[in-house]
Design a protein around this motif. Structure first.
Motif, mmCIF file in Angstrom:
data_model
loop_
_atom_site.group_PDB
_atom_site.id
_atom_site.type_symbol
_atom_site.label_atom_id
_atom_site.label_comp_id
_atom_site.label_asym_id
_atom_site.label_seq_id
_atom_site.Cartn_x
_atom_site.Cartn_y
_atom_site.Cartn_z
ATOM 1 N N GLY A 1 -10.395 -8.280 4.714
ATOM 2 C CA GLY A 1 -9.100 -8.023 4.113
ATOM 3 C C GLY A 1 -9.220 -7.415 2.721
ATOM 4 N N VAL A 2 -8.142 -6.793 2.267
ATOM 5 C CA VAL A 2 -8.082 -6.219 0.921
ATOM 6 C C VAL A 2 -6.705 -6.485 0.337
ATOM 7 C CG1 VAL A 2 -9.754 -4.380 1.397
ATOM 8 C CG2 VAL A 2 -7.304 -3.949 1.714
ATOM 9 N N MET A 3 -6.649 -6.485 -0.997
ATOM 10 C CA MET A 3 -5.386 -6.472 -1.725
ATOM 11 C C MET A 3 -5.274 -5.127 -2.417
ATOM 12 S SD MET A 3 -4.526 -10.103 -3.526
ATOM 13 C CE MET A 3 -3.513 -11.311 -2.655
ATOM 14 N N ALA A 4 -4.132 -4.475 -2.242
ATOM 15 C CA ALA A 4 -3.901 -3.173 -2.850
ATOM 16 C C ALA A 4 -2.525 -3.170 -3.499
ATOM 17 C CB ALA A 4 -4.013 -2.067 -1.800
ATOM 18 N N VAL A 5 -2.225 -2.128 -4.234
ATOM 19 C CA VAL A 5 -0.910 -2.013 -4.875
ATOM 20 C C VAL A 5 -0.270 -0.703 -4.450
ATOM 21 C CG1 VAL A 5 -1.412 -3.446 -6.876
ATOM 22 C CG2 VAL A 5 -1.967 -1.033 -6.948
ATOM 23 N N PRO A 6 1.047 -0.698 -4.259
ATOM 24 C CA PRO A 6 1.740 0.552 -3.962
ATOM 25 C C PRO A 6 1.581 1.527 -5.131
ATOM 26 C CG PRO A 6 3.143 -1.345 -3.510
ATOM 27 C CD PRO A 6 1.961 -1.855 -4.260
ATOM 28 N N ALA A 7 1.481 2.802 -4.822
ATOM 29 C CA ALA A 7 1.270 3.804 -5.868
ATOM 30 C C ALA A 7 2.366 3.760 -6.921
ATOM 31 C CB ALA A 7 1.189 5.199 -5.242
ATOM 32 N N HIS A 8 3.607 3.458 -6.524
ATOM 33 C CA HIS A 8 4.700 3.451 -7.501
ATOM 34 C C HIS A 8 4.680 2.216 -8.398
ATOM 35 C CE1 HIS A 8 6.516 0.881 -4.404
ATOM 36 N NE2 HIS A 8 7.363 0.462 -5.328
ATOM 37 N N LEU A 9 3.820 1.222 -8.076
ATOM 38 C CA LEU A 9 3.679 0.036 -8.918
ATOM 39 C C LEU A 9 2.292 -0.039 -9.561
ATOM 40 C CD1 LEU A 9 5.404 -2.776 -6.788
ATOM 41 C CD2 LEU A 9 6.332 -1.532 -8.748
ATOM 42 N N ARG A 10 1.609 1.083 -9.587
ATOM 43 C CA ARG A 10 0.243 1.088 -10.107
ATOM 44 C C ARG A 10 0.191 0.690 -11.581
ATOM 45 N NH1 ARG A 10 -4.038 5.868 -8.620
ATOM 46 N NH2 ARG A 10 -5.935 4.693 -9.082
ATOM 47 N N HIS A 11 1.269 0.904 -12.300
ATOM 48 C CA HIS A 11 1.306 0.570 -13.723
ATOM 49 C C HIS A 11 1.489 -0.927 -13.956
ATOM 50 C CE1 HIS A 11 5.462 0.864 -12.433
ATOM 51 N NE2 HIS A 11 5.825 0.164 -13.496
ATOM 52 N N ARG A 12 1.860 -1.684 -12.926
ATOM 53 C CA ARG A 12 2.098 -3.109 -13.091
ATOM 54 C C ARG A 12 0.782 -3.856 -13.278
ATOM 55 N NH1 ARG A 12 7.300 -4.065 -14.520
ATOM 56 N NH2 ARG A 12 8.780 -3.357 -12.949
ATOM 57 N N LEU A 13 0.850 -4.934 -14.039
ATOM 58 C CA LEU A 13 -0.329 -5.750 -14.310
ATOM 59 C C LEU A 13 -0.691 -6.572 -13.079
ATOM 60 C CD1 LEU A 13 -2.283 -6.565 -16.624
ATOM 61 C CD2 LEU A 13 -0.750 -8.485 -17.049
ATOM 62 N N ARG A 14 -1.941 -6.519 -12.678
ATOM 63 C CA ARG A 14 -2.418 -7.333 -11.571
ATOM 64 C C ARG A 14 -2.965 -8.625 -12.161
ATOM 65 N NH1 ARG A 14 -5.744 -3.366 -7.524
ATOM 66 N NH2 ARG A 14 -5.184 -5.011 -6.042
ATOM 67 N N ARG A 15 -2.360 -9.743 -11.801
ATOM 68 C CA ARG A 15 -2.769 -10.997 -12.415
ATOM 69 C C ARG A 15 -2.504 -12.164 -11.476
ATOM 70 N NH1 ARG A 15 0.935 -14.313 -14.958
ATOM 71 N NH2 ARG A 15 3.126 -13.718 -14.790
ATOM 72 N N GLY A 16 -2.992 -13.325 -11.856
ATOM 73 C CA GLY A 16 -2.804 -14.537 -11.065
ATOM 74 C C GLY A 16 -4.136 -15.076 -10.565
ATOM 75 N N ALA A 17 -4.309 -16.386 -10.632
ATOM 76 C CA ALA A 17 -5.532 -17.036 -10.145
ATOM 77 C C ALA A 17 -5.336 -17.423 -8.686
ATOM 78 C CB ALA A 17 -5.848 -18.270 -10.984
ATOM 79 N N LEU A 18 -6.222 -16.951 -7.830
ATOM 80 C CA LEU A 18 -6.113 -17.200 -6.394
ATOM 81 C C LEU A 18 -7.346 -17.953 -5.905
ATOM 82 C CD1 LEU A 18 -4.882 -13.651 -5.298
ATOM 83 C CD2 LEU A 18 -3.488 -15.692 -5.660
ATOM 84 N N PRO A 19 -7.169 -18.875 -4.970
ATOM 85 C CA PRO A 19 -8.336 -19.582 -4.417
ATOM 86 C C PRO A 19 -9.170 -18.663 -3.556
ATOM 87 C CG PRO A 19 -6.353 -20.151 -3.186
ATOM 88 C CD PRO A 19 -5.899 -19.297 -4.337
ATOM 89 N N ILE A 20 -10.487 -18.744 -3.690
ATOM 90 C CA ILE A 20 -11.386 -17.889 -2.907
ATOM 91 C C ILE A 20 -11.823 -18.594 -1.638
ATOM 92 C CG2 ILE A 20 -13.631 -16.740 -2.887
ATOM 93 C CD1 ILE A 20 -13.329 -16.303 -5.872
#
Length: 530
Positions: A511-530
């Motif tokens: 699996g992957v996490m990606a961002v929509p191109a129109h939200l590329r400027h948004r900050l990617r954050r948050g602690a997630l369990p691995i």
């Protein structure tokens, strides 16, 4: 009785409590003792807390010190903790202070207390080793600005904030509630705390280092030190190789997802115009749709502060549609795409009819590219059972079925069911299109569902409603309706059942996490369990 239990004469106090132990019923003991001590005045409370008999002192722990009016009791416990004459009562004083409502009081006390004596006892009170030293942050390590609401001056240089070392040290507490409050307090302080947090990553104990890394992730994945990022990437790669899918809990599932019968992850990324994919485990990817959201960082308050730094960060951390899109590995031949709010397009605040048309256009285009495309959406309620959900199925560029399950069941669009059909016809359609991979219901469950569908069909006012324009009711679907006609039921029958994921699920790829191109400027954050 309250006066006797806290009498000036210690013998009277002890006889009273001994008598109460004999006459109070075990089933009511906790409530009775709490009621008895809760209205003590300051002096009465002190008598209990300093009694030389531990059986009397322990009664002081029943005092509810959570209200503002009880602050004098907490201050008294702090004073006793600093008084060598009452060393025998220190453990009981610690228990009185060890309440979530006393966090601010303890932080102020730790910031002012000498390192030896009272300071060490306060450290034990908040779950730290007695010899713990508060970290120091020289200007070169903490040159940024923090917003500390507990200091006289709200806005100050990080190295001048007397509370910041306390907050950072408390990340290593053995008490869950202390760590949670420390994290929340540091979030309030703003991104200026990331310098001190990075320095803690290099010199503190494991628990504090781990919590500091979690907090750095909450402020932004770009703030994670490069060496830590490399370790996390290797850990994710290792876990991806051996991970077994875990069932999702629909009670916590809020959001939307697409299901596409394809193994071509690159084509899926392209179809949704996504960018910057990051490899993740399934546990990480599903976490935001199981109640794990980024922590609030109180950006609204920063907007009122002076300076471009705070104005910029208030915009960066403001509330916004969660930008991450999770693309699962191939699960039993299907690739699922999870997203929230309007992350995958659509105009926020647009009328429901327009949003509906956008959904139809998207699933039709996807079905042309991948043969078929499913869309599911579910929203729960914290205060009542059941949920509101809807699902839409398209094949070869045509919407076959769009069903809404809320206070009633509605067909919004379908080329396969007549508008006068009853609910048993919808149930038959689901059975006819069942992929056969889901678990078979038990005989008792099958009879329960059959009886439910029959009941709905016998009452015309509870049958299938087809209304393309009307809004579905705001009421929740009953749990049984949800299990038969909701998104969970449709996904189980038509594509991938999220609550039955497990060792039997065939997994291809990662699996992957990606961002929509129109939200590329948004900050990617948050602690997630691995």
């Amino acid at each position: 009785m309250r006066a006797l239990a806290s009498d000036v004469d210690p013998r009277t106090r002890r006889h009273t409590w001994a008598a109460l132990e004999q006459v109070v019923d075990d089933g009511n003991r906790d409530n009775f003792f709490a009621l008895l001590v809760d209205d003590l005045d300051t002096e009465q409370f002190r008598r209990l807390l300093t009694d030389t008999d531990p059986e009397v002192r322990i009664r002081a722990r029943w005092m509810d010190t959570t209200g503002f009016q009880k602050d004098p009791f907490a201050m008294m416990a702090l004073d006793l903790l600093a008084d060598e004459r009452f060393d025998y009562a220190w453990p009981d004083c610690m228990e009185v202070l060890r309440r979530p409502a006393r966090f601010d009081t303890l932080v102020d006390a730790l910031a002012e207390a000498p390192r030896a004596g009272p300071g060490e006892r306060l450290m034990v009170t908040v779950g730290l080793p007695a010899g713990t030293r508060l970290p120091e942050f020289p200007p070169e390590q903490a040159p940024s600005t923090v917003a500390c609401w507990r200091c006289d001056c709200e806005l100050m240089a990080a190295h001048r904030c007397r509370h910041l070392p306390v907050f950072v040290a408390l990340l290593g507490s053995s008490l869950d509630w202390v760590r949670e409050f420390a994290v929340s307090a540091l979030c309030e302080c703003g991104p200026g705390v990331t310098g001190p947090l990075e320095s803690m990553r290099r010199r503190s104990d494991f628990a504090a280092r781990r919590q500091a890394l979690v907090l750095l992730a909450e402020f932004g994945w770009n703030r994670i030190p490069a060496e830590d990022l490399r370790v996390l990437q290797r850990l994710i790669q290792m876990k991806q190789k051996t991970e077994t899918p875990q069932p999702l809990n629909y009670e916590y599932l809020d959001g939307s997802w697409y299901a596409l019968p394809t193994t071509d992850q690159a084509a899926v990324i392209d179809a949704f115009d996504l960018c910057d994919p990051i490899p993740v485990t399934m546990r990480m990817g599903f976490a935001p749709w199981q109640g794990r959201a980024p922590l609030p960082v109180y950006a609204e308050g920063w907007a009122n502060m002076d300076g471009d730094f705070w104005a910029e960060n208030s915009r960066l951390y403001e509330r916004y549609p969660y930008p991450e899109v999770f693309i699962t590995p191939v699960l039993d031949g299907w690739t699922l795409v999870f997203y929230r709010d309007h992350a995958l397009g659509g105009i926020p605040g647009s009328p429901s009819v327009e949003r509906q048309d956008e959904t139809y256009q998207r699933v039709e285009e996807l079905s042309i590219r991948f043969g078929s495309a499913h869309w599911y959406e579910q929203f729960g309620d914290d205060y009542e059972p059941g949920c509101r959900s809807q699902w839409c199925v398209a094949r070869d560029g045509e919407v076959l079925m769009h069903c809404v399950s809320a206070g009633d069941v509605r067909i919004r669009r379908s080329g396969e069911i007549d508008q006068t059909a009853s609910l048993d016809r919808l149930y038959q359609w689901l059975e006819a299109n069942d992929n056969g991979r889901g678990p078979r219901p038990s005989r008792a469950e099958a009879e329960r569902v059959e009886g439910y569908v029959k009941m709905l069909c016998e009452h015309s006012d509870m049958g299938l409603l087809r209304d393309d324009d009307a809004e579905p009711g705001s009421d929740m679907a009953s749990p049984l309706q949800d299990q038969v006609f909701g998104a969970r039921a449709a996904a189980q029958r038509l594509s991938v059942g999220l609550e039955t994921l497990g060792p039997q699920t065939r997994v291809q790829g990662t699996g992957v996490m990606a961002v929509p191109a129109h939200l590329r400027h948004r900050l990617r954050r948050g602690a997630l369990p691995i």
